[in-house]
Design an enzyme around this catalytic site. Structure first.
Site, PDB file in Angstrom:
ATOM      1  N   LYS C  75       0.854  -1.191   0.000  1.00 24.10           N
ATOM      2  CA  LYS C  75       0.000   0.000   0.000  1.00 24.10           C
ATOM      3  C   LYS C  75       0.887   1.238   0.000  1.00 24.10           C
ATOM      4  O   LYS C  75       1.895   1.280   0.719  1.00 24.10           O
ATOM      5  CB  LYS C  75      -0.910  -0.020   1.241  1.00 24.10           C
ATOM      6  CG  LYS C  75      -1.961   1.088   1.275  1.00 24.10           C
ATOM      7  CD  LYS C  75      -2.850   0.957   2.524  1.00 24.10           C
ATOM      8  CE  LYS C  75      -3.957   1.998   2.547  1.00 24.10           C
ATOM      9  NZ  LYS C  75      -4.824   1.861   3.745  1.00 24.10           N
ATOM     10  N   SER C 150      -9.741   1.918   2.585  1.00 23.73           N
ATOM     11  CA  SER C 150      -8.834   2.682   1.739  1.00 23.73           C
ATOM     12  C   SER C 150      -7.781   1.837   1.031  1.00 23.73           C
ATOM     13  O   SER C 150      -7.201   2.288   0.045  1.00 23.73           O
ATOM     14  CB  SER C 150      -8.126   3.726   2.596  1.00 23.73           C
ATOM     15  OG  SER C 150      -7.289   3.103   3.550  1.00 23.73           O
ATOM     16  N   SER C 174     -10.000  -0.364   6.880  1.00 23.33           N
ATOM     17  CA  SER C 174      -9.376  -0.194   5.562  1.00 23.33           C
ATOM     18  C   SER C 174      -8.679  -1.425   4.996  1.00 23.33           C
ATOM     19  O   SER C 174      -8.260  -1.422   3.849  1.00 23.33           O
ATOM     20  CB  SER C 174      -8.372   0.964   5.598  1.00 23.33           C
ATOM     21  OG  SER C 174      -9.071   2.183   5.513  1.00 23.33           O
TER      22      SER C 174
END
Lengths: 100, 475, 474
Positions: C75, C150, C174
């Protein structure tokens, strides 16, 4: 729905956070943030008298490191990432007032 | 200084001291003064995204040591974030202790026996340093500023006194005594000129026993002299203001050492909203008894105790001698003095030479051995050196080092050894039989005559007492 | 595509090489990245070097680690030295961190090969990956829909078989929410289990890095590598990485499991049905299921949307145009800060910064932030009471299956509500996992969430394994 938040409060907060908003954004954010705060009023349904605040999920204490020097970063590498640098330092435009 | 018309000065001091750790407060970068700009920086003290602080154990221990010396309670404490934007602050917040500081309460007793209360002494991190380009080099009028983050994250303890100080002289005495304590604990080198100890003074005035007046915070006090001058200036300014029908505005004022005056730097604003909240990247600090005991066991004696110990070496000390003791302690010269006295030097002589000759060259003292000090003073005491010569030898040893006996010889003080003095005295007795007879018959005034003659012959380098001793020996 | 465990085994015994596995991964990325917008940056050179190092170790006859030659997606809020790290924000565009996060070092030491940085909602603030300054990521299973957020890019990378593993961060859901919407396993570990050093902070007291994988075994293998004490993170738990893989087949026989009313109410029927089916699977495996109500959980959303923005408002202050990233020039430094932040941050980030600034400001602190911290205490206590009754809890991960791109983009409150089931775990600092279980509308995957007390990862992973087997996956 009447917002619990006033437009001038949002403007003040934006200034504290160093953000500038257009009039339209100010209206929109006042409404949207008001909705979140409105929702947050459901917390008042709990009796929180005497409840201790939790800032941390776990109660660790006394986490320290020994006083040993470790290698620093290479200055050139760091300054290469800076928007503006001069004489080995980070350069900024005029500072308007003393630090508090 | 006393204010007119019954006005009284009220001062509280906030003293920031950089802690003498090897590394910074939350990272392993070197904590050193005077390095090339931005060479002691890492992701943590530069506030790079993703970096996290980890507390320096030694910084905590030095903070505790300061608290112990100030009779504070070592309390469970937390860290907060003080949020405001400023370019010398890499995270745009400062990690500081807020409602729960590590040291709570306490007091500091001054040499004049007055007591100043301590409200708290808490840990926080220092900011970077800006240099201003264009204009006069000060912030005002500059076009551009350059930031060096070497100082960012250096550990600080802020010591906040109660509003108990009633004169600029007392403020100075407090700062001086505190400085001695900081040095004694090993927390700081106390160098005000390098900014390792910085003082802000909260100054207000009031009529005796009236409630406190509005205070102004004076910054940029870079020496004890500035502290004293700034407080006097500020108090007079406030008296004039109030007597002229005005009011004092709560503000931060800047002391200008050259102009000798304070001027408005920053007015307290409602917009000062630091949004303090618990620093979520750090955990609670709660030193247990055994940790506290370890720190306490490592504490050296504080200035007050050392002052008392040294003064006890003097018999019926005069106030001038006690002043000299204070100077010796302030400058940390008591160790040298104590050792000399242990080796047989009189306390009066050792304290006097330390408070005067060593104090005058204090920067050189760190390269000066207690053996040299003791040996020189013993020569003086035995009459091998006159007072003037001893001072000259000390000065030479301080600047260039060397062996005291060799230095004395090289400076031509060797003829003053007791044998050569004896020969000089014997020759004079032969030359002046009348005076010698009168002296032998008890006219003590004639000792002065012989001393004068010896001085003339030795160009003033003889020791009066030694001359008398030589005369007595032949009487 | 093979699992991470299979790949590591193949690479270690010489049946394949790290370089070959990397090539397969890069091929899959090239095939669909333009369409799905999963990776913001593919670090081909760095990945080739990492793979070569693994192959060298194996050529010398040494063990290359539990993730030998396994490609992994990172990420883009995790710092990797020299690799562009943007947090999905224009304000960090072009920034290359001069240091690596602890998890990156651990992955490399375990033989993993980081392939590149995945898309996310800007600064991890969002539930759909539509808030990325560089455009949304699409759900690989249905490209007109969101992958969740996210960590939408990381979830999509695994779901699209670009990499068998990915890491994400979970502040309010997330990891779990996008894992559920993309039909994979995702875990939010106990706060402090995985080091946050090098994870760009959104909300420091809630953020936690965790694994994405297709299988529970892969997730456990990855988490074992990520976990363990790190002296660079003061909030890191002081113990070594727990043993997880060894407990995967512990099952749930004899366990007491609570299904929580507040963690299914408001979810679509098709989701509630799958949760019920999961409960039956647990009963079939020898567990006892009880119904529980934890009313405090209803307040999680309110507390979260004060605490997380408050911390974020402070964490994001440093993006001021002075030291790195974007600068928009202006006459003085205050105006420069303001111009930079105004141009550099997107609307959702601005909303949360302002909300957090407001919640912390003088006069409102007690009513909002202070109150939220007390709710947090209540939440922790309520969970603790529940765990005296049962071993772990079950609920839905999300109220709906993957929603359409644009559907909630203009209504922040509606978007926030999609995290209602995942937020309480973050507030309590505890552990939770989502495991795919059945499908709903348009054959889209549904995730069932298992929640446990702090340090219950082994138990949750073995329970998730029960559901995985019950759902017909090996």
């Amino acid at each position: 729905m009447s917002s619990p938040l006033r437009r001038e409060e949002v403007a003040h907060v934006a200034k504290l956070a160093r953000l500038s908003l257009t009039d339209a954004e100010l209206d929109l954010f006042t409404e949207q943030l008001g909705q979140v705060l409105e929702h947050a009023n459901d917390m008042n349904s709990l009796n929180l008298e005497g409840v201790v605040a939790t800032a941390h999920p776990f109660g660790l204490t006394n986490v320290v490191r020994s006083d040993e020097v470790r290698a620093s970063l290479d200055r050139d590498e760091v300054l290469a990432m800076a928007p503006d640098a001069q004489d080995g330092r980070f350069a900024v435009p005029r500072i308007m007032g003393e630090a508090p | 200084m006393t204010l007119a018309n019954g006005w009284e000065i009220v001062v509280g001091l906030e003293v920031h001291t950089e802690l003498k750790t090897a590394s910074k407060m939350f990272c392993g970068c070197a904590n050193s003064f005077g390095a090339e700009p931005n060479t002691n920086i890492c992701p943590v003290c530069l506030g790079l995204p993703g970096s996290l602080p980890v507390l320096n154990e030694r910084a905590v221990e030095l903070a505790m040591a300061i608290g112990m010396a100030l009779h504070s309670t070592i309390a469970p404490s937390t860290f907060h974030r003080k949020n405001y934007f400023y370019p010398d602050m890499p995270k745009d917040f400062q990690i500081s202790q807020y409602d729960l500081p590590i040291n709570v309460g306490g007091y500091l007793d001054l040499p004049d026996a007055s007591r100043v209360s301590i409200e708290r002494a808490h840990l926080e991190e220092d900011t970077g340093k800006s240099t201003h380009l264009g204009g006069t080099g000060r912030l005002q009028g500059a076009e551009r500023s350059l930031v060096d983050y070497n100082r960012s994250g250096v550990p600080l303890v802020e010591i906040v006194s109660g509003p108990d100080i009633r004169s600029s002289a007392q403020a100075r005495a407090y700062a001086q005594e505190l400085r001695g304590i900081l040095i004694a604990t090993g927390a700081s080198d106390g160098r005000m000129e390098e900014g390792s100890m910085r003082i802000d003074a909260n100054v207000s005035i009031r009529k005796a026993n009236a409630p406190f007046g509005t205070r102004c915070e004076i910054k940029n006090l870079n020496s004890l002299r500035s502290l004293q001058r700034a407080i006097d200036y500020e108090a007079l300014r406030q008296v004039e203001l109030l007597e002229g029908g005005g009011t004092v505005r709560q503000e931060t004022r800047h002391w200008d050492e050259l102009l000798g005056e304070t001027s408005t730097m920053r007015v307290k604003e409602d917009a000062d909203d630091y949004r303090y909240f618990r620093e979520p990247d750090l955990v609670d600090l709660a030193p247990d008894q055994s940790w506290q005991d370890r720190v306490r066991a490592g504490l050296s004696p504080m200035p007050a105790e050392r002052r008392q110990k040294l003064a006890a070496r003097l018999i019926d000390p005069t106030s001038a001698q006690l002043d000299a003791v204070e100077v010796v302690i302030d400058l940390g010269l008591d160790d040298l003095v104590e050792r000399a006295v242990d080796e047989g030097v009189s306390a009066t002589l050792a304290i006097s030479r330390a408070a005067n000759e060593l104090a005058a060259s204090i920067d050189e003292v760190k390269n000066f051995s207690s053996e040299s000090f003791t040996a020189t003073l013993l020569m003086e005491q035995r009459g091998e050196l006159s007072a003037t010569q001893a001072k000259t030898v000390l000065a030479e040893l301080l600047t260039h080092g060397g062996d005291p006996h060799e230095v004395a010889r090289e400076m031509g003080f060797e003829q003053l050894s007791s044998s050569s003095l004896g020969a000089t005295v014997a020759a004079l007795i032969e030359e002046h039989p009348d005076e010698w007879t009168r002296y032998r018959e008890g006219d003590e005034k004639l000792a002065q005559f012989f001393i004068g003659q010896v001085m003339k012959l030795t160009k003033g380098q003889a020791n009066g007492k030694s001359v008398v001793a030589e005369l007595q020996a032949r009487r | 595509m093979k699992t991470a465990v299979q790949i590591a085994s193949d690479v270690q015994r010489g049946a394949s090489s790290a370089d070959e596995q990397l090539s397969l991964s890069l091929e899959a990325v090239r095939a669909r990245n333009e369409e799905l917008h999963v990776f913001l940056y593919v670090d081909e050179d760095g990945a080739r070097e990492a793979a070569a190092r693994v192959d060298d170790v194996i050529a010398k006859g040494d063990n290359a680690g539990p993730l030998a030659g396994v490609p992994i997606a990172i990420k883009d809020n995790v710092c990797q030295r020299g690799v562009p790290t943007t947090c999905g924000s224009k304000i960090l565009q072009g920034w290359r961190p001069p240091y690596s996060a602890t998890v990156i070092d651990r992955l490399l030491a375990a033989g993993a090969v980081p392939v590149g940085k995945t898309n996310l909602d800007e600064f991890a603030m969002g539930s759909s990956t539509e808030n990325s300054a560089f455009g949304p990521t699409r759900n690989p299973l249905c490209p007109s829909r969101v992958p969740g957020g996210s960590s939408g890019g990381s979830a999509a990378a695994v779901a699209a078989d670009m990499t068998p593993l990915a890491i994400g961060s979970d502040t309010g859901g997330s990891i779990r929410q996008p894992a559920a919407l993309c039909g994979i396993v995702g875990m939010k570990p106990t706060y402090g289990l995985v080091s946050r050093y090098g994870l760009i902070a959104f909300s420091s007291s809630l953020d936690q890095i965790g694994p994405f994988a297709k299988t529970v075994t892969d997730a456990a293998t990855l988490l074992e590598v990520l976990a363990g004490h790190d002296p660079m993170d003061s909030t890191s738990l002081p113990e070594p990485s727990p043993s997880l893989v060894a407990h995967l087949n512990d099952g749930v026989a004899g366990k007491r499991i609570g299904v929580v009313t507040e963690l299914i109410e408001g979810a679509d029927d098709e989701i509630v049905n799958e949760v019920r089916r999961a409960l039956q699977a647990f009963r079939d495996a020898g567990a006892t299921v009880v119904e529980l109500s934890i009313p405090e959980l209803r307040l999680g959303l309110s507390a979260y949307y004060l605490i997380a923005p408050a911390e974020a408002s402070s964490n994001l202050a440093r993006y001021d145009g002075v030291r790195y990233g974007l600068r928009v020039d202006a006459a003085d430094v205050t105006a420069m800060n303001e111009a930079t932040r105004t141009a550099g941050f997107g609307d959702e980030v601005k909303r949360r910064i302002m909300l957090g600034t407001y919640a912390l400001s003088a006069g409102y602190y007690d009513a909002y932030y202070g109150q939220a911290l007390k709710v947090r205490t209540q939440m922790i206590d309520a969970f603790a009471r529940a765990y005296r009754e049962v071993d772990f809890l079950v609920g839905a991960t999300t109220p709906t299956v993957a929603f359409a791109i644009g559907e909630k983009a203009s209504n922040p409150m509606a978007m926030y509500l999609s995290d209602v089931f995942t937020i309480p775990t973050n507030l309590a600092g505890e552990a939770a996992i989502t495991v795919p279980f059945g499908t709903g509308e348009a054959d889209l995957p549904i995730g069932v969430q298992l929640l446990g007390p702090g340090r219950s990862e082994a138990q949750l992973l073995s329970a998730a394994r029960v559901l995985e087997l019950a759902d017909g996956r090996p």
